[in-house]
Design an enzyme around this catalytic site. Sequence first.
Site, PDB file in Angstrom:
ATOM      1  N   SER A  66       0.836  -1.197   0.000  1.00 18.08           N
ATOM      2  CA  SER A  66       0.000   0.000   0.000  1.00 18.08           C
ATOM      3  C   SER A  66       0.880   1.259   0.000  1.00 18.08           C
ATOM      4  CB  SER A  66      -0.959  -0.055   1.195  1.00 18.08           C
ATOM      5  OG  SER A  66      -1.994   0.885   1.058  1.00 18.08           O
ATOM      6  N   ASP A 113      -9.542  -6.023  -3.982  1.00 21.96           N
ATOM      7  CA  ASP A 113      -8.637  -5.039  -3.385  1.00 21.96           C
ATOM      8  C   ASP A 113      -9.058  -3.617  -3.724  1.00 21.96           C
ATOM      9  OD1 ASP A 113      -6.228  -3.716  -2.450  1.00 21.96           O
ATOM     10  OD2 ASP A 113      -5.147  -5.582  -2.836  1.00 21.96           O
ATOM     11  N   HIS A 139      -7.692  -5.833   0.419  1.00 19.92           N
ATOM     12  CA  HIS A 139      -6.414  -5.104   0.433  1.00 19.92           C
ATOM     13  C   HIS A 139      -5.375  -5.786   1.314  1.00 19.92           C
ATOM     14  CE1 HIS A 139      -4.004  -1.613  -0.379  1.00 19.92           C
ATOM     15  NE2 HIS A 139      -3.972  -1.202   0.871  1.00 19.92           N
TER      16      HIS A 139
END
Length: 319
Positions: free
Chosen positions: A130, A268, A295
């Site tokens: 991320s 995601d 995610h």
Amino acid sequence: MNCKTLLVVAFCLLGLLTLGSCQPSPAPMLSPGEGFVEVPGGRVWYRIVGGGTATPLLLLHGGPGAPSYYLNPLAALADERPVIFYDQLGAGRSDHTTDTTLFTIDRFVAELAALRDTLGLTEVHLLGHSWGSILAAEYLFTRPEGVRSVILASPALSLPRWKHDADSLLTTLPDSVQAAIAQHEQAGTFDDPAYQEAVMMFYGQFLARRQPWSADIDSTFSQLNETLYGYMNGPSEFTITGTLKDYDATGRLGEITVPTLFTTGQYDEATPATVRYYQSLIPGSQLAIIENAGHLTMNDEPERNVQVIRDFLRQVEGQ
């Protein structure tokens, strides 16, 4: 060749010097344990799990400001190599700060370089998840030596694109949830229980789908540095108002020349279509989509996620 060089060569040929004197010094062995490293702005906590001679894997967590607890399932990779966790400055077990002058990409890159130097990581694999994918990419843009590969997991390499995808994902939620989000975002009442409930509805679909959430995820949320997260990101995963809101590395991804693996979950926030686009910008890079995962792929589908990473690292190392 000068006299000193000739003398060294002669000693090596005669066997009067040890092999180590004629060869480069090996990288230091990493021992399991934890500690702190001085970095620009304070101290960061790190933990080394596992050992062995395979190249270490260094994990860059998301957020910004979300500590590394949620990455704990990746410790399963420590049966083949050292796996290094750390909490970035302001997060988790590292020094806490609300000094926004420290909340910059460049400082976090310098922090990563300082950690790597202190731990003696002459060769390393990087995994950035991320926000950690931004950190990994920006670090690679400085052209550091000894990075053998990078895994860009559920990457956030274009925040405008992230926001566009989030808006699309929101439309899949019930109308009442969408209305609550719109109402409270317009009013700026992000602490309202109705808004928080709507946020959790989104998170349950696209952040972490496995219920109930693990203790690792709970610890990550309970120790989130909300000042840091809000300053750089915004009030939620789908409301991007912070300093990163215009960040876009897509024009530079072609500069990454180390072996690269992209991963994303089927559901995601970093959507498979977007991650496939990122992959197209790095020649020779690979993509793995983790089915049934949001995610936090390492929590939703830990065994599959670990196997994908393990196979890639073995491939890079020629095993």
